[in-house]
Design an enzyme around this catalytic site. Structure first.
Site: not given
Ligand code: PEP
Length: 251
Positions: A9, A11, A96, A98, A168, A174, A214
């Site tokens: 992803n 983003k 997601h 976000e 997630e 993040g 992460s």
């Molecule tokens: C995400 O936003 O789907 C995600 C997993 O981000 P990160 O790996 O940066 O934590």
């Protein structure tokens, strides 16, 4: 058969030439790849056409990061499932955290987006997960169960068979703090059982459940060694070819 999947992803990152550079680097390394992990890139929508060109030549699937819940018409700024399909896109992230947090997406909207994706033969990557506060209150199972039932329980068994779930935890996205392999396994097992109760054995056994939050080249191996972790949805670590493909090679 459950598919091993690593999806990136991106983003809202990268300009056009950076996007092209990353896709080039991924494609070059895919030429020698003999493994069985499905690789998906989810760039910003303006680069989907570019990514689809690579998808035509290499074993690389292309996902969008969002889709409209509407089919067509006067919805300025929106992109429909039909448009995504017509550009060679095969997958789409939905729900997601976000988008839930910054764009007010509700499970009801997400449920409509999933229906729309499925009707255009796109594979939804449905994201669910609890906040830190909800985990601290020991409500993580209840929260995820609610997200799953509201966004997915309107589907038929056949439709659910086309969905990928990404667990997630919001506190891991993040932040540099990933769920431990045991925490991820516990939630993936919970999700699979929850889906089994509603959709039956076959759908649950074949369901790919990705871990996101992460995940990087250092922790992917341990996370992916868990029996119910079928891969990862990767944010920050999908932005460089070395890290992204090292994660794919962590199975
Ligand atoms: C995400 O936003 O789907 C995600 C997993 O981000 P990160 O790996 O940066 O934590």
């Amino acid at each position: 058969m459950r598919q091993k999947i690593v999806a990136g992803n991106w983003k809202m990152n990268k300009n056009f030439s950076e996007a092209e550079e990353l896709l080039d680097a991924i494609a070059e390394r895919l030429e020698q790849y003999k493994g069985d992990v499905q690789l998906i890139v989810c760039p910003p929508s303006v680069y989907l056409e570019l990514a689809s060109d690579y998808g035509e030549e290499y074993p690389l699937f292309v996902g969008a990061q969002n889709v409209s819940q509407f089919v067509k018409g006067a919805y300025t700024g929106e992109i429909s499932a039909a448009m995504l399909t017509s550009m060679g896109v095969t997958h789409c992230i939905v729900g997601h955290s976000e988008r839930r947090k910054y764009f007010g997406e509700t499970d009801a909207m997400i449920a409509e987006k999933i229906k729309s994706l499925l009707s255009f033969e796109l594979t939804p990557i449905y994201c669910c997960g609890e906040t830190l506060e909800e985990r601290n209150q020991n409500r993580h199972r209840e929260v995820v169960a609610g997200q799953l039932s509201e966004a997915l329980f309107h589907l038929t068994e056949e439709e659910m068979g086309e969905v990928i779930i990404a667990y997630e935890p919001v506190w891991a996205i993040g932040t540099g703090v990933n769920a431990t392999p045991q925490q991820a396994q516990e939630m993936h097992d919970f999700i699979r059982r929850f889906i089994l109760d509603k959709f039956g054995n076959e759908v649950a056994n074949n369901l790919s459940i990705l871990y996101g939050g992460s995940c990087n080249a250092q922790n992917a191996k341990e996370l992916f060694s868990m029996p119910d972790v079928d891969g990862g949805l990767i944010g920050g670590a999908s932005l460089t070819v070395e890290e992204f493909l090292a994660i794919r090679d962590s199975f």
